[in-house]
Design an enzyme around this catalytic site. Structure first.
Site, PDB file in Angstrom:
ATOM      1  N   LYS A 167       0.842  -1.171  -0.201  1.00  0.00           N
ATOM      2  CA  LYS A 167       0.085   0.009  -0.061  1.00  0.00           C
ATOM      3  C   LYS A 167       0.733   1.173   0.020  1.00  0.00           C
ATOM      4  CE  LYS A 167      -3.628  -2.624   2.084  1.00  0.00           C
ATOM      5  NZ  LYS A 167      -4.385  -3.048   3.173  1.00  0.00           N
TER       6      LYS A 167
ATOM      7  N   GLN B 134      -4.954  -2.075   9.489  1.00  0.00           N
ATOM      8  CA  GLN B 134      -4.673  -3.371   8.912  1.00  0.00           C
ATOM      9  C   GLN B 134      -5.244  -4.919   9.672  1.00  0.00           C
ATOM     10  OE1 GLN B 134      -3.306  -3.810   5.609  1.00  0.00           O
ATOM     11  NE2 GLN B 134      -4.225  -6.181   6.034  1.00  0.00           N
TER      12      GLN B 134
ATOM     13  N   ASP C  52     -11.109   1.994   3.947  1.00  0.00           N
ATOM     14  CA  ASP C  52     -11.457   0.567   3.746  1.00  0.00           C
ATOM     15  C   ASP C  52     -13.152   0.580   3.430  1.00  0.00           C
ATOM     16  OD1 ASP C  52      -9.315  -0.945   3.617  1.00  0.00           O
ATOM     17  OD2 ASP C  52      -9.026  -1.360   5.564  1.00  0.00           O
TER      18      ASP C  52
END
Ligand code: NAP
Length: 296
Positions: free
Chosen positions: A52, A96, A119
């Site tokens: 990322k 994460q 997200d």
């Protein structure tokens, strides 16, 4: 048979984003900024976060990673989230997953400012997704929809079977495919571990999306001749013929299934690269929201 090329399509999307970011910099504006919170040292999580970061830099965005040891308390993590929520220079961030077992993941996700939730996992954004409102669409299903659209795969009126009902892939995927628009409008069936006669159901699919987390699970007898197959799974399996000692495979038995398909996504090089591209799209969106707020 068409191989749906996620690598090329994601590169196209990244090029579009890079041009937009370069335009902002030319106008003297700051670059969009994505942050990631990484707890512990899980190998796959480390790899995802590094990827990322690398992709952010490749399109000219700023990125930062907040790393914590496995034993960080939930309260301390909530304080980090509160800090990032309040930092005007951070447009969007991710936590994460998976998190260590002592954390309540729902509480952690609910603490993220929905306007920075790139997200798209916050309950508010999930609710907006269900209602068909503008929101951050979770990266993997967003990436798949974009992959189908840009590969010219017809979805309107098609039978779509989604294998797996997770909150991050299967459920949003089913919602997006059933939307009333020209790149969706499919008739959707969502399968899970309690689905009876699974192969009978999957054989009805014009478009089959496999997201069940089981290597090579989808066999040729589960797929209709001429179907489009999207393989979301990613598994590392041992392969002594490779220098690395492993190779990546999906939830679909590619060798068996590909010859029956009209189109299929490979693993690697299918859905995986699209997920990262979609996260960059969401970061751009968060940036625009943030700038609009600053102007108010
Ligand atoms: P998950 O949370 O483990 O969900 C798996 C789903 O599959 C569940 O809904 C489960 O049903 C269903 N399932 C399991 N065994 C089944 C069976 N025998 N028959 C029918 N359904 C079954 O998985 P996920 O997070 O959605 O991830 C799925 C896969 O995608 C994994 O391989 C993951 O690594 C991969 N992934 C890839 C990307 C990418 O960027 N390419 C991103 C995210 C995930 P129940 O609900 O009944 O338990």
């Amino acid at each position: 048979m068409q191989i749906i090329d996620g690598k090329t399509i994601s590169a196209e999307i990244k090029k579009e984003i890079a041009a937009e970011v370069a335009g902002l910099i030319d106008k003297g504006q700051r670059a969009p900024h994505m942050a990631a919170i990484l707890v512990g040292h899980d190998g796959a999580s480390e790899t995802y976060v590094a990827s990322k970061e690398k992709n952010c830099h490749s399109v000219g965005m700023t990125s930062s990673v907040y790393r914590y040891e496995e034993n960080i308390s939930e309260q301390a993590l909530l304080e980090v989230i509160s800090f990032l929520n309040g930092d005007p220079e951070v447009d969007g961030f991710i936590v994460q997953l998976p998190l260590p077992k002592h954390m309540n993941v729902d509480r952690i996700i609910a603490a993220i400012d929905p306007d920075k939730d790139i997200d798209g996992f916050h309950p508010m954004n999930m609710g907006r997704l269900v209602l068909g409102e503008d929101t951050f669409i979770p990266a993997t299903p967003y990436g798949i929809m974009e992959l189908l659209k840009r590969s010219g795969i017809e979805t309107v009126g098609k039978e779509c079977v989604v294998l797996g009902r997770s909150n991050i892939v299967g459920t949003p995927m089913a919602l997006l495919m059933s939307r009333n628009n020209e790149h969706a409008n499919a008739t959707v069936t969502l399968c899970h571990s309690k689905t009876r006669n699974l192969a009978e159901v999957t054989r009805r699919a014009d478009i089959l999306v496999a997201a069940i987390g089981k290597p090579g699970f989808v066999k040729a007898d589960m797929v209709k001749e001429g179907a489009v197959v999207v393989d979301v799974g990613i598994h590392r399996i041992e392969d002594t013929s490779k220098q690395s000692g492993f190779r990546l495979i999906g939830d679909v038995d590619y060798e068996e299934v590909a010859p029956k398909c009209s189109a299929i996504t490979p693993v690697p090089g299918g859905v995986g690269p699209m997920t990262i591209a979609a996260l960059l799209v969401n970061t751009m969106k968060a940036y625009r929201k943030n700038i609009a707020k600053e102007k108010r």
